[in-house]
Design an enzyme around this catalytic site. Structure first.
Site, mmCIF file in Angstrom:
data_model
loop_
_atom_site.group_PDB
_atom_site.id
_atom_site.type_symbol
_atom_site.label_atom_id
_atom_site.label_comp_id
_atom_site.label_asym_id
_atom_site.label_seq_id
_atom_site.Cartn_x
_atom_site.Cartn_y
_atom_site.Cartn_z
ATOM 1 N N ARG A 1 -27.113 -67.532 20.969
ATOM 2 C CA ARG A 1 -27.260 -66.661 19.801
ATOM 3 C C ARG A 1 -28.232 -67.299 18.821
ATOM 4 O O ARG A 1 -29.228 -66.695 18.440
ATOM 5 C CB ARG A 1 -25.880 -66.432 19.161
ATOM 6 C CG ARG A 1 -25.863 -65.395 18.062
ATOM 7 C CD ARG A 1 -24.459 -65.218 17.501
ATOM 8 N NE ARG A 1 -23.957 -66.426 16.845
ATOM 9 C CZ ARG A 1 -22.778 -66.519 16.232
ATOM 10 N NH1 ARG A 1 -21.962 -65.465 16.216
ATOM 11 N NH2 ARG A 1 -22.392 -67.633 15.645
ATOM 12 N N LYS B 1 -17.777 -67.668 4.139
ATOM 13 C CA LYS B 1 -18.710 -66.546 4.253
ATOM 14 C C LYS B 1 -17.937 -65.232 4.209
ATOM 15 O O LYS B 1 -16.710 -65.205 4.327
ATOM 16 C CB LYS B 1 -19.511 -66.659 5.548
ATOM 17 C CG LYS B 1 -18.663 -66.624 6.807
ATOM 18 C CD LYS B 1 -19.496 -66.790 8.063
ATOM 19 C CE LYS B 1 -18.605 -66.785 9.299
ATOM 20 N NZ LYS B 1 -19.366 -66.865 10.551
ATOM 21 N N TYR C 1 -3.277 -35.956 9.671
ATOM 22 C CA TYR C 1 -4.495 -35.306 10.145
ATOM 23 C C TYR C 1 -4.472 -35.179 11.665
ATOM 24 O O TYR C 1 -4.194 -36.127 12.388
ATOM 25 C CB TYR C 1 -5.736 -36.101 9.744
ATOM 26 C CG TYR C 1 -6.122 -35.967 8.295
ATOM 27 C CD1 TYR C 1 -6.399 -34.722 7.741
ATOM 28 C CD2 TYR C 1 -6.237 -37.092 7.485
ATOM 29 C CE1 TYR C 1 -6.776 -34.599 6.411
ATOM 30 C CE2 TYR C 1 -6.620 -36.993 6.159
ATOM 31 C CZ TYR C 1 -6.885 -35.741 5.620
ATOM 32 O OH TYR C 1 -7.249 -35.623 4.315
ATOM 33 N N MET D 1 -7.761 -41.979 4.183
ATOM 34 C CA MET D 1 -8.505 -42.861 3.289
ATOM 35 C C MET D 1 -7.595 -43.611 2.319
ATOM 36 O O MET D 1 -7.803 -44.799 2.043
ATOM 37 C CB MET D 1 -9.549 -42.064 2.500
ATOM 38 C CG MET D 1 -10.443 -42.930 1.615
ATOM 39 S SD MET D 1 -11.631 -41.971 0.657
ATOM 40 C CE MET D 1 -12.689 -41.324 1.959
#
Length: 368
Positions: free
Chosen positions: A131, A35, A264, A312
């Site tokens: 769940r 998956k 940053y 990024m």
């Protein structure tokens, strides 16, 4: 010249890890869980590599299953969350998809469908995960209705899922195993079926650490990709080999003075005169943005810690103590010699998330 960020996918490591699952539970069949694009490795590629060895594949939903069929994968495919609409029953009937049943609506869809074939059904029981799954008191009714239906293959698989099997001495896992075993025995006695009930408990953690959970079917997932889900190192987990090695290259070098800031927000400050390397990889390539200063990378076999905020398309790393670093040197972000679990811990996450978040921009290259 192509951008150097890439993920190497090792065929030999993938096959090796599947063999480990087989060796640890030699009397079990295996549904290879692929998956979420095979945990970021590429579902079609992984299925093509493993198809000759596995008995079936497992995916989250019918869209993932259809992608495999379109690519020519013919092995049975289990829909781990079952059907999301009655229309999917007809698709599963046509495409040889197996399905999980965990609630009344899914049961009703199957019982009222017009099927050409007998569907292979896995009946999920909630033994403590809370769940998905029918309640223990409902198992007999669900099983009997499925077993009596011409739409359903008689070899129904009774299954459950562990909440804490990654904890090596989890009392809740022991309780789940005992409850599941009791449910099976009670069901067998009450229905007087004359044959044993097919069962499945073990996920990757169950295969590696809970031999009493090995059943007719196991469901290896995370371990297939060479990573242990367990909370400590074990001899079984140590047998696994990373399938993905995430690599890039140094694209720039600079000297920074003690007290200068990098990246940053300037959240890394040089405590000494330092050499900083810029690497062509960032959160746009799947490297976690919240990785902390000090997260390890490898350059020329030596650790080069993250120095500055992940952007990024780039990261910056401290290569002050590494001899003869140059532009073009390869950088390992995770894989061989640097487990993804270790990197994920520095990013306050788990290896599962780091791998499954790998975007398509990062090219996968199949090796060996």
């Amino acid at each position: 010249m192509a951008r150097p960020a890439k993920a190497l996918i090792s065929k030999s490591a993938l096959r090796h890890n599947f063999k480990v699952a087989q060796q640890l539970a030699p009397n079990s069949n295996n549904v290879a869980i692929i998956k979420a694009n095979a945990y970021g490795h590429g579902a079609v590629v992984v299925a093509q590599i493993l198809e000759q060895d596995v008995q079936a594949f497992g995916v989250a939903c019918i869209e993932e299953a259809l992608e495999l069929r379109v690519a020519g994968i013919n092995k049975p495919i289990l829909l781990l969350e079952g059907f999301f609409s009655q229309e999917e029953v007809a698709i599963a009937d046509k495409m040889n998809f197996w399905t999980m049943v965990e609630n009344q609506q899914q049961l009703d869809w199957i019982l009222t469908a017009q099927c050409s074939n007998s569907l292979k059904v896995w009946l999920k029981v909630d033994t403590g995960m809370h769940r998905l799954g029918v309640q223990p008191a409902e198992v007999e009714s669900f099983y009997q209705q499925l077993h009596s239906s011409n739409n359903v293959d008689k070899a129904i698989v009774l299954t459950t899922h562990f909440a804490s099997a990654d904890e090596s001495d989890s009392p809740s896992t022991k309780k789940q195993i005992n409850l599941f075993t009791d449910i099976k025995q009670s069901l067998k006695a009450s229905l007087n079926l004359g044959e044993d009930i097919v069962t499945s408990m073990a996920n990757s953690a169950g295969i590696l650490a809970w031999p009493q959970a090995h059943c007719d079917w196991n469901r290896p997932g995370f371990m297939l990709y060479g990573n242990s889900p367990l909370d400590r190192n074990t001899s079984n987990g140590d047998m696994l080999k990373p399938v993905m090695t995430l690599l890039s290259e140094i694209i720039s070098l600079r000297e920074v003075k003690s007290g200068e800031q990098v990246g940053y927000g300037g959240n890394w400050t040089a405590k000494r005169d330092s050499k900083i390397a810029t690497v062509a990889i960032g959160y746009g390539d799947g490297y976690p943005r919240i990785a902390k200063n000090g997260t390890p990378t490898l350059v020329n076999g030596s650790v080069a810690p993250l120095a500055g905020r992940v952007s990024m398309d780039m990261i910056t790393i401290d290569v002050t103590d590494i001899f003869d670093v140059k532009i073009g040197d390869e950088v390992t972000l995770w894989g061989n010699s640097l487990p993804v679990n270790e990197v994920a811990e520095h990013a306050s996450t788990i290896g599962y998330e780091a791998l499954t978040r790998m975007p398509l921009r990062t090219k996968r290259i199949i090796v060996d």
